[in-house]
Design a protein around this motif. Sequence first.
Motif, short mmCIF file in Angstrom:
data_model
loop_
_atom_site.label_atom_id
_atom_site.label_comp_id
_atom_site.label_asym_id
_atom_site.label_seq_id
_atom_site.Cartn_x
_atom_site.Cartn_y
_atom_site.Cartn_z
N UNK A 22 19.28 2.79 40.84
CA UNK A 22 19.69 2.82 39.44
C UNK A 22 18.59 2.31 38.51
N UNK A 23 17.46 1.92 39.10
CA UNK A 23 16.39 1.33 38.28
C UNK A 23 15.91 2.30 37.21
N UNK A 24 15.94 3.60 37.50
CA UNK A 24 15.50 4.56 36.50
C UNK A 24 16.61 4.97 35.54
N UNK A 25 17.83 4.48 35.79
CA UNK A 25 18.98 4.88 34.99
C UNK A 25 19.32 3.84 33.93
N UNK A 26 19.23 2.56 34.30
CA UNK A 26 19.57 1.49 33.37
C UNK A 26 18.29 0.93 32.75
N UNK A 27 18.38 0.44 31.51
CA UNK A 27 17.18 -0.10 30.88
C UNK A 27 16.71 -1.43 31.47
N UNK A 28 17.64 -2.17 32.12
CA UNK A 28 17.26 -3.47 32.67
C UNK A 28 17.95 -3.65 34.01
N UNK A 29 17.22 -4.17 34.99
CA UNK A 29 17.83 -4.44 36.29
C UNK A 29 17.25 -5.71 36.89
N UNK A 30 18.11 -6.41 37.62
CA UNK A 30 17.70 -7.68 38.24
C UNK A 30 18.39 -7.75 39.60
N UNK A 31 17.66 -8.19 40.61
CA UNK A 31 18.26 -8.31 41.95
C UNK A 31 17.90 -9.67 42.52
N UNK A 32 18.45 -9.93 43.70
CA UNK A 32 18.12 -11.19 44.38
C UNK A 32 18.81 -12.39 43.78
N UNK A 33 19.95 -12.17 43.11
CA UNK A 33 20.66 -13.29 42.47
C UNK A 33 21.96 -13.58 43.21
N UNK A 34 22.01 -13.19 44.49
CA UNK A 34 23.16 -13.50 45.34
C UNK A 34 23.03 -14.89 45.94
N UNK A 35 23.80 -15.12 47.01
CA UNK A 35 23.84 -16.47 47.60
C UNK A 35 22.53 -16.78 48.32
N UNK A 36 22.04 -18.01 48.08
CA UNK A 36 20.78 -18.44 48.69
C UNK A 36 21.00 -18.82 50.15
#
Length: 454
Positions: A402-416
């Motif tokens: 979806x990186x090319x679909x949405x203007x902003x994306x963020x990952x890696x914010x799940x449980x440490x």
Amino acid sequence: MSTYHWLRAAVPALCVLACGAPGAAEKPAAPGPAALPAAGLSEVEQAIARAVDEANPEALALLERIVNINSGTMNLGGVREVGAVLRAELDGIGLATRWVDGAGFERAGHLVAERGGSGPRVLLIGHLDTVFEPSSAFQRFERLNETSARGPGIIDMKGGDVIIVHALKALKAAGVLDRMTVAVVMNGDEEHPGEPVVEARRALVEAAQGAVAALAFEDGAGDPRTAVIARRGASFWLLRSTGTPAHSSQIFREDVGAGAIFESARVLDGFRARLAGQQYLTFNPGVVVGGTAVTVDVPNNQGSAAGKTNVVAGEMVVQGDLRTLSPEQLEATKGVMREIVGRPLPRTASTIEFRDGYRPMAPSEGNRRLLARYDAVSRDLGLGPVVAVDPSKAGAADVAFVAGVVPMALDGIGLAGRDDHTDRETADLAMLAPLTKRAAVLMYRLSRGEGSGR
Ligand SMILES: [Zn+2]
């Protein structure tokens, strides 16, 4: 030889990188679970944070429950069962949920949940499956001490799924969910995508339409002081070289030429000479077979070869991967590789085929902006700054679709935690509530418009 087969052979290796690599970014001070009072929060945001704390025992119980349900990607019943548990949670929060059947791509399917409000649409991405099939010895949630527990998929990414559910619960408890527009997609086949991939990711891409931001809750680099704004994608290539079999004593003669093995070696060394060392680009020939009689089993990365030292080789086949940070880098690299392939040694020929697997997620301005907002939320919560992970440490994951679909994306914010994809996969349970607060407050701020403050 389908894309499915290429992916089947290659994806498990990707995911180790996607989830398990340590972050190489500069590390700010570690956020403590017993963080200071959140001075930077509005009253509503403080109510959201309190709601997260109040429901934390429930969140931990949900995590234990779903970790104890085996959901190896190919255990379709188990994936559906985890989906059913999370679906009931999302139903309870008031989202409209549905199950997307996975028969068309030979997987369990996906859980999709949505609710409409007046605010901008935000997409939350999880996944239900793990790499641990029922045949694995690693099956149960095991509490190690007060702040950590081990279990299959506990951080990759059942912990992230729980963060999604409990962030939404806290927003509802604080009375602000009603005006929010949210879509949740939890795929059933992230670790081993179904084929055709375009079908297997259709629900995700559709849910991203019109969203201002995508938040993905993979464990990322396993360090809560970092988040992922760029991931490399992975493609695969198959090089075939042919030569003119003849007695070895005549090799390099005009009518015999160099043979298939020298030709493949020329191509591979050409790749290395022209392309090695470029930032964020890697390519690796993983297996070769060459000789007079060659068989290749591409899906399983296997083959056999027979030849004689006194016969010029007739055929050579090489399988490799190719990882890039952007679609542009991928196309440019393919162009150089084709150019090298297209200049064969005398009396030989080479062809190269590419198969695209996971797409890259380029480090866009929008992604940086979203990270800046997440960083601000973290600081306002008293949890310290968050910086970007070095993209060479972040492998492929669903957010890239979806990186090319949405203007902003963020990952890696799940449980440490640490050691995902191994039987030592361990979660830092003390981070569950802080990370849920970060997610919930970020979602709240996004719902109020990108430009607005709190
Ligand atoms: Zn994952």
